[in-house]
Design a protein around this motif. Structure first.
Motif, PDB file in Angstrom:
ATOM      1  N   GLU A 251       4.554  -4.693   5.098  1.00 45.88           N
ATOM      2  CA  GLU A 251       3.889  -3.984   3.794  1.00 45.88           C
ATOM      3  C   GLU A 251       4.393  -2.300   3.999  1.00 45.88           C
ATOM      4  OE1 GLU A 251      -0.140  -5.068   4.115  1.00 45.88           O
ATOM      5  OE2 GLU A 251       0.380  -6.852   2.901  1.00 45.88           O
ATOM      6  N   LYS A 252       4.624  -1.800   5.291  1.00 48.04           N
ATOM      7  CA  LYS A 252       4.653  -0.288   5.341  1.00 48.04           C
ATOM      8  C   LYS A 252       6.245  -0.365   4.866  1.00 48.04           C
ATOM      9  CE  LYS A 252       2.314   0.433   9.550  1.00 48.04           C
ATOM     10  NZ  LYS A 252       2.311   0.990  11.044  1.00 48.04           N
ATOM     11  N   ILE A 253       7.211  -1.176   5.098  1.00 45.71           N
ATOM     12  CA  ILE A 253       8.417  -1.029   4.399  1.00 45.71           C
ATOM     13  C   ILE A 253       8.264  -1.110   2.736  1.00 45.71           C
ATOM     14  CG2 ILE A 253      10.761  -2.208   3.924  1.00 45.71           C
ATOM     15  CD1 ILE A 253      10.282  -3.277   6.819  1.00 45.71           C
ATOM     16  N   LEU A 254       7.527  -1.979   2.244  1.00 46.29           N
ATOM     17  CA  LEU A 254       7.142  -1.996   0.927  1.00 46.29           C
ATOM     18  C   LEU A 254       6.702  -0.834   0.265  1.00 46.29           C
ATOM     19  CD1 LEU A 254       5.732  -5.623   0.125  1.00 46.29           C
ATOM     20  CD2 LEU A 254       7.918  -4.929  -0.221  1.00 46.29           C
ATOM     21  N   ASP A 255       5.904   0.010   1.127  1.00 43.56           N
ATOM     22  CA  ASP A 255       5.167   1.018   0.678  1.00 43.56           C
ATOM     23  C   ASP A 255       5.998   2.347   1.051  1.00 43.56           C
ATOM     24  OD1 ASP A 255       2.929  -0.459  -0.015  1.00 43.56           O
ATOM     25  OD2 ASP A 255       1.788  -0.035   1.870  1.00 43.56           O
ATOM     26  N   GLY A 256       7.363   2.002   1.462  1.00 41.26           N
ATOM     27  CA  GLY A 256       7.991   3.468   1.924  1.00 41.26           C
ATOM     28  C   GLY A 256       7.540   4.054   3.211  1.00 41.26           C
ATOM     29  N   ARG A 257       6.660   3.499   3.903  1.00 41.74           N
ATOM     30  CA  ARG A 257       6.109   4.114   5.401  1.00 41.74           C
ATOM     31  C   ARG A 257       6.779   4.082   6.312  1.00 41.74           C
ATOM     32  NH1 ARG A 257       1.135   2.857   6.684  1.00 41.74           N
ATOM     33  NH2 ARG A 257       0.735   0.769   5.244  1.00 41.74           N
ATOM     34  N   ALA A 258       7.969   3.021   6.198  1.00 42.39           N
ATOM     35  CA  ALA A 258       8.799   2.673   7.407  1.00 42.39           C
ATOM     36  C   ALA A 258       9.995   2.158   6.836  1.00 42.39           C
ATOM     37  CB  ALA A 258       8.205   1.525   8.186  1.00 42.39           C
ATOM     38  N   ALA A 259      11.137   2.211   7.930  1.00 50.39           N
ATOM     39  CA  ALA A 259      12.555   2.113   7.242  1.00 50.39           C
ATOM     40  C   ALA A 259      12.674   0.660   7.247  1.00 50.39           C
ATOM     41  CB  ALA A 259      13.249   2.687   8.290  1.00 50.39           C
ATOM     42  N   ASP A 260      13.431  -0.013   6.331  1.00 49.33           N
ATOM     43  CA  ASP A 260      13.852  -1.401   6.294  1.00 49.33           C
ATOM     44  C   ASP A 260      14.731  -1.463   7.494  1.00 49.33           C
ATOM     45  OD1 ASP A 260      14.533  -3.994   5.724  1.00 49.33           O
ATOM     46  OD2 ASP A 260      14.718  -3.472   3.629  1.00 49.33           O
ATOM     47  N   VAL A 261      14.168  -2.495   8.155  1.00 46.46           N
ATOM     48  CA  VAL A 261      15.135  -2.834   9.505  1.00 46.46           C
ATOM     49  C   VAL A 261      15.808  -4.390   9.228  1.00 46.46           C
ATOM     50  CG1 VAL A 261      13.673  -1.593  11.196  1.00 46.46           C
ATOM     51  CG2 VAL A 261      13.011  -3.707  10.824  1.00 46.46           C
ATOM     52  N   GLY A 262      15.958  -4.575   8.133  1.00 49.07           N
ATOM     53  CA  GLY A 262      16.532  -5.885   7.707  1.00 49.07           C
ATOM     54  C   GLY A 262      15.511  -6.963   8.113  1.00 49.07           C
ATOM     55  N   PHE A 263      14.477  -6.993   7.241  1.00 50.43           N
ATOM     56  CA  PHE A 263      12.754  -7.753   7.510  1.00 50.43           C
ATOM     57  C   PHE A 263      13.101  -8.573   6.318  1.00 50.43           C
ATOM     58  CE2 PHE A 263       8.354  -7.558   8.897  1.00 50.43           C
ATOM     59  CZ  PHE A 263       8.430  -8.836   8.860  1.00 50.43           C
ATOM     60  N   MET A 264      13.166 -10.070   6.345  1.00 50.67           N
ATOM     61  CA  MET A 264      13.030 -10.947   5.341  1.00 50.67           C
ATOM     62  C   MET A 264      11.698 -11.468   5.403  1.00 50.67           C
ATOM     63  SD  MET A 264      15.388 -14.058   4.353  1.00 50.67           S
ATOM     64  CE  MET A 264      15.003 -15.413   3.082  1.00 50.67           C
ATOM     65  N   TYR A 265      10.713 -11.511   4.617  1.00 50.83           N
ATOM     66  CA  TYR A 265       9.328 -12.005   4.503  1.00 50.83           C
ATOM     67  C   TYR A 265       9.247 -12.785   3.275  1.00 50.83           C
ATOM     68  CZ  TYR A 265       4.697 -12.101   5.695  1.00 50.83           C
ATOM     69  OH  TYR A 265       3.166 -12.534   6.225  1.00 50.83           O
ATOM     70  N   ASP A 266       8.868 -14.029   3.357  1.00 53.65           N
ATOM     71  CA  ASP A 266       8.798 -15.035   2.259  1.00 53.65           C
ATOM     72  C   ASP A 266       7.521 -15.616   2.227  1.00 53.65           C
ATOM     73  OD1 ASP A 266      11.376 -16.331   0.561  1.00 53.65           O
ATOM     74  OD2 ASP A 266       9.371 -17.520   1.030  1.00 53.65           O
ATOM     75  N   SER A 267       6.974 -15.625   1.055  1.00 52.13           N
ATOM     76  CA  SER A 267       5.599 -16.097   1.133  1.00 52.13           C
ATOM     77  C   SER A 267       5.267 -16.479  -0.657  1.00 52.13           C
ATOM     78  CB  SER A 267       4.230 -15.209   1.579  1.00 52.13           C
ATOM     79  OG  SER A 267       3.091 -15.872   1.472  1.00 52.13           O
ATOM     80  N   ILE A 268       4.430 -17.172  -0.778  1.00 52.94           N
ATOM     81  CA  ILE A 268       3.863 -17.471  -2.191  1.00 52.94           C
ATOM     82  C   ILE A 268       2.256 -17.525  -1.592  1.00 52.94           C
ATOM     83  CG2 ILE A 268       3.689 -18.769  -4.241  1.00 52.94           C
ATOM     84  CD1 ILE A 268       6.008 -20.723  -3.026  1.00 52.94           C
ATOM     85  N   GLU A 269       1.544 -16.797  -2.556  1.00 57.36           N
ATOM     86  CA  GLU A 269       0.034 -16.599  -2.322  1.00 57.36           C
ATOM     87  C   GLU A 269      -0.558 -16.677  -3.576  1.00 57.36           C
ATOM     88  OE1 GLU A 269      -0.271 -13.124   0.159  1.00 57.36           O
ATOM     89  OE2 GLU A 269       1.294 -13.745   1.406  1.00 57.36           O
ATOM     90  N   ALA A 270      -1.785 -17.517  -3.599  1.00 65.27           N
ATOM     91  CA  ALA A 270      -2.448 -17.615  -4.805  1.00 65.27           C
ATOM     92  C   ALA A 270      -3.124 -16.309  -5.250  1.00 65.27           C
ATOM     93  CB  ALA A 270      -3.656 -18.615  -4.673  1.00 65.27           C
ATOM     94  N   HIS A 271      -3.424 -15.872  -6.406  1.00 62.65           N
ATOM     95  CA  HIS A 271      -4.091 -14.815  -6.941  1.00 62.65           C
ATOM     96  C   HIS A 271      -5.527 -14.824  -6.151  1.00 62.65           C
ATOM     97  CE1 HIS A 271      -5.767 -11.848  -9.589  1.00 62.65           C
ATOM     98  NE2 HIS A 271      -4.647 -11.502 -10.078  1.00 62.65           N
ATOM     99  N   PRO A 272      -5.682 -13.566  -5.979  1.00 63.74           N
ATOM    100  CA  PRO A 272      -7.068 -13.162  -5.262  1.00 63.74           C
ATOM    101  C   PRO A 272      -8.090 -13.731  -6.008  1.00 63.74           C
ATOM    102  CG  PRO A 272      -5.640 -11.283  -5.032  1.00 63.74           C
ATOM    103  CD  PRO A 272      -4.985 -12.353  -6.066  1.00 63.74           C
ATOM    104  N   ALA A 273      -8.160 -13.796  -7.432  1.00 66.35           N
ATOM    105  CA  ALA A 273      -9.303 -14.046  -8.016  1.00 66.35           C
ATOM    106  C   ALA A 273      -9.412 -15.582  -8.595  1.00 66.35           C
ATOM    107  CB  ALA A 273      -9.063 -13.596  -9.480  1.00 66.35           C
ATOM    108  N   THR A 274      -8.543 -16.526  -7.820  1.00 70.76           N
ATOM    109  CA  THR A 274      -8.529 -17.855  -7.951  1.00 70.76           C
ATOM    110  C   THR A 274      -9.918 -18.489  -7.437  1.00 70.76           C
ATOM    111  OG1 THR A 274      -6.361 -18.010  -7.781  1.00 70.76           O
ATOM    112  CG2 THR A 274      -7.458 -20.096  -7.168  1.00 70.76           C
ATOM    113  N   PRO A 275     -10.615 -19.055  -8.169  1.00 70.69           N
ATOM    114  CA  PRO A 275     -11.969 -19.723  -7.940  1.00 70.69           C
ATOM    115  C   PRO A 275     -11.597 -21.054  -7.148  1.00 70.69           C
ATOM    116  CG  PRO A 275     -11.736 -20.028 -10.249  1.00 70.69           C
ATOM    117  CD  PRO A 275     -10.689 -19.186  -9.833  1.00 70.69           C
ATOM    118  N   LEU A 276     -12.689 -21.413  -6.337  1.00 76.71           N
ATOM    119  CA  LEU A 276     -12.454 -22.681  -5.519  1.00 76.71           C
ATOM    120  C   LEU A 276     -13.239 -23.694  -6.291  1.00 76.71           C
ATOM    121  CD1 LEU A 276     -12.549 -21.729  -1.792  1.00 76.71           C
ATOM    122  CD2 LEU A 276     -10.659 -22.185  -3.148  1.00 76.71           C
TER     123      LEU A 276
END
Length: 545
Positions: A251-276
């Motif tokens: 997330e620091k890389i995404l925010d521009g707070r850290a250099a991209d060191v060749g980091f591949m992050y792969d995820s699918i996450e449900a929307h925070p407002a999803t009710p159970l």
């Protein structure tokens, strides 16, 4: 409120997609890397590996895109990604996919050899491949290693001279090896490993040396120009797991707070407002399971609706959401937004301090708050190590005492509140030595002692004042991981006077003492601003304004 969403509103709750696997072209087709070894690897897998029910191994579309990107090559023949994380919901098939990738790294065309006539890279096996499946427990490595025999075809075994054992597989006369490792981080130091799988990094924490194993693996990869790939479920915020650290780094890389060191992050996450709710789960789950159609919605729904399972756990397991427990005081969103890397505590700064002490099982913490800007900083934290290292451990009282004296000499301390439990004699000595120089005095029998046990009302009101400073973003901190962990470990405790806090359970190893020390420092600052007095500067061991 979420339970009242209409079907149309639920349909509009798009998941969060992270990673190049989910990139698309303007025509809505999947974006694929310009150069990759992935196509050759997919063909090799179909030739040499077997699927669960017989027949050649075939990647799903989602898996194939992941493999294509993980083996993406730049114009110089170097891998685009040095390290990666695959985060998916429980049961998605992370272990089988990583078992396949491990076999590719073991004897498959996993390294760039040359450019083919079509301008695409050609891969070749690493001649001295050393692949490790790393975990903090043997059960975790077993999840991956037990899949190997069913994946290896007779052709693979014969072609590469495979000699398989339960925890070590060799090929080509022992020149290549694939092994499971759960040894200490010191035993891993210096290994000439070419590829490492980090299994279930949401379980890699300080107590089991998971953090040190990760640092060692990263160091080995750097020295040998190798790579590593972690698999994880959604982690529990506040545990300071390796999964949490890697997500924060990404997330620091995404925010521009850290250099991209060749980091591949792969995820699918449900929307925070999803009710159970059943309606929502039936709509949302097919979106976030990807190609894992073997995950049956109705079976998962039964688990989610089981009232013996905490909703936060269901969200982490089945919606792949990173959420805190229901009774947590803060989640990462509330705490991390207070971080300010531009600030630093300097000698001579005007501060207040809070102290919470233990003897054996509980931690001991000394926390400072700068008067001018409410900047929080940990001056000392002493915690019992987990496992055998914690046997017969006790708080090093001499070190703690020395740290207190050092702080009182280094900074201009205007107030100092310390919980008296278990530390009465030390607190009395500190009060006798420094009490006259403090601008604000604790409500106890001496200048520093603040008995958190004597008044539930006073403690609760002090805590609610701290909570207001946190939620109003008046307090800032330096991102200290120990303070963050203790703050996120704190659980809501409601009483007749309001909201107090505590550990998740009496015997819980998840400590909150640094947070308690922060509360006492904050209360000292509140009192200082309300009715603090001016104090003449004096020299000697105690130096104050």
């Amino acid at each position: 409120m979420a339970a009242q969403l209409t079907v149309e509103e639920i349909e509009a709750l798009e998941p969060t997609f992270l990673g190049p696997t989910w990139l698309k072209n303007p025509d809505d087709s999947w974006k694929l890397p310009k150069h990759t070894l992935g196509w050759q690897i997919a063909g090799w897998c179909a030739e040499y590996l077997e699927a669960e029910h017989g027949g050649p191994w075939r990647f799903t579309s989602e898996q194939l895109r992941f493999v294509l990107w993980w083996y993406a090559i730049d114009d110089n023949g170097r891998f685009v990604y040095r390290k990666g994380v695959l985060q998916r919901l429980k049961g998605w098939g992370k272990d089988p996919l990583l078992a396949v990738i491990s076999l590719v790294e073991f004897v498959g065309p996993s390294r760039f050899s040359h450019w083919g006539p079509d301008g695409q890279p050609v891969g070749a096996p690493h001649p001295q491949a050393w692949v490790q499946i790393a975990a903090v427990s043997r059960d975790q490595t077993r999840n991956t290693m037990t899949l190997m025999p069913s994946l290896m075809s007779d052709k693979l075994i014969e072609t590469y001279g495979i000699k398989a054992g339960a925890e070590l597989i060799r090929a080509n006369g022992g020149r290549q090896r694939l092994e499971a490792v759960t040894s200490s981080f010191r035993a891993l130091e210096g290994g000439r490993v070419t590829f490492t799988v980090l299994n279930e990094t949401h379980h890699w924490v300080t107590g089991n040396n998971g953090d040190r194993m990760y640092e060692t693996i990263d160091g080995n990869a750097t020295k040998k120009d190798s790579r590593y790939l972690a698999i994880t479920n959604a982690y529990l915020p506040g545990e300071d797991s390796v999964a949490e650290r890697m997500r924060e780094a990404f997330e620091k890389i995404l925010d521009g707070r850290a250099a991209d060191v060749g980091f591949m992050y792969d995820s699918i996450e449900a929307h925070p407002a999803t009710p159970l709710t059943p309606e929502a789960i039936r709509i949302v789950l097919p979106k976030i399971r990807g190609d894992a159609v073997w995950l049956r919605v109705e079976t998962i729904l039964q688990s989610i609706l089981d009232t013996t399972i905490a909703p936060s756990r269901s969200r982490r397991m089945w919606l792949n959401q990173i959420v805190a427990s229901e009774d947590a005081l803060y989640g990462p969103a509330e705490w991390d937004v207070l971080r300010d890397d531009s600030k630093m505590l300097q000698p001579g700064d005007e501060i207040v301090m809070g102290f919470d002490g233990g003897l054996k099982d509980d931690a001991t913490a000394l926390v400072a708050l700068r008067v001018s800007d409410m900047y929080a900083c940990v001056l000392g934290l002493w915690e019992k190590p987990d496992g055998p290292r914690g046997d017969d451990w006790a708080v090093p009282r001499a070190q703690v005492d020395s740290a207190v004296h050092d702080a009182l000499r280094t900074f201009e301390v205007r107030g100092f509140y310390a919980d008296v439990a278990l530390w009465e004699s030390y607190i009395s000595e500190w009060s006798d030595t420094y009490g006259e120089g403090l601008a604000v005095k604790a409500p106890g029998k001496d200048a520093i002692g603040w008995d958190m046990r004597s008044s539930l009302k006073a403690s609760t009101m002090a805590h609610e004042r701290l909570m207001r400073s946190v939620f109003d973003r008046k307090l800032v901190h330096d991102g200290d991981r120990k303070l963050r962990r203790h703050a996120l470990n704190a659980r809501r405790r409601t009483n007749n006077y309001g909201i107090s806090f505590g550990k998740e359970g009496r015997e819980s190893p998840r400590k909150v003492d640094a947070y308690a020390a922060l509360m006492l420092a904050h209360e000292a600052l509140v009192d200082l601003r309300a009715h603090g007095k001016k104090v003449r500067k004096r020299t000697g061991r105690g130096y104050f304004l």
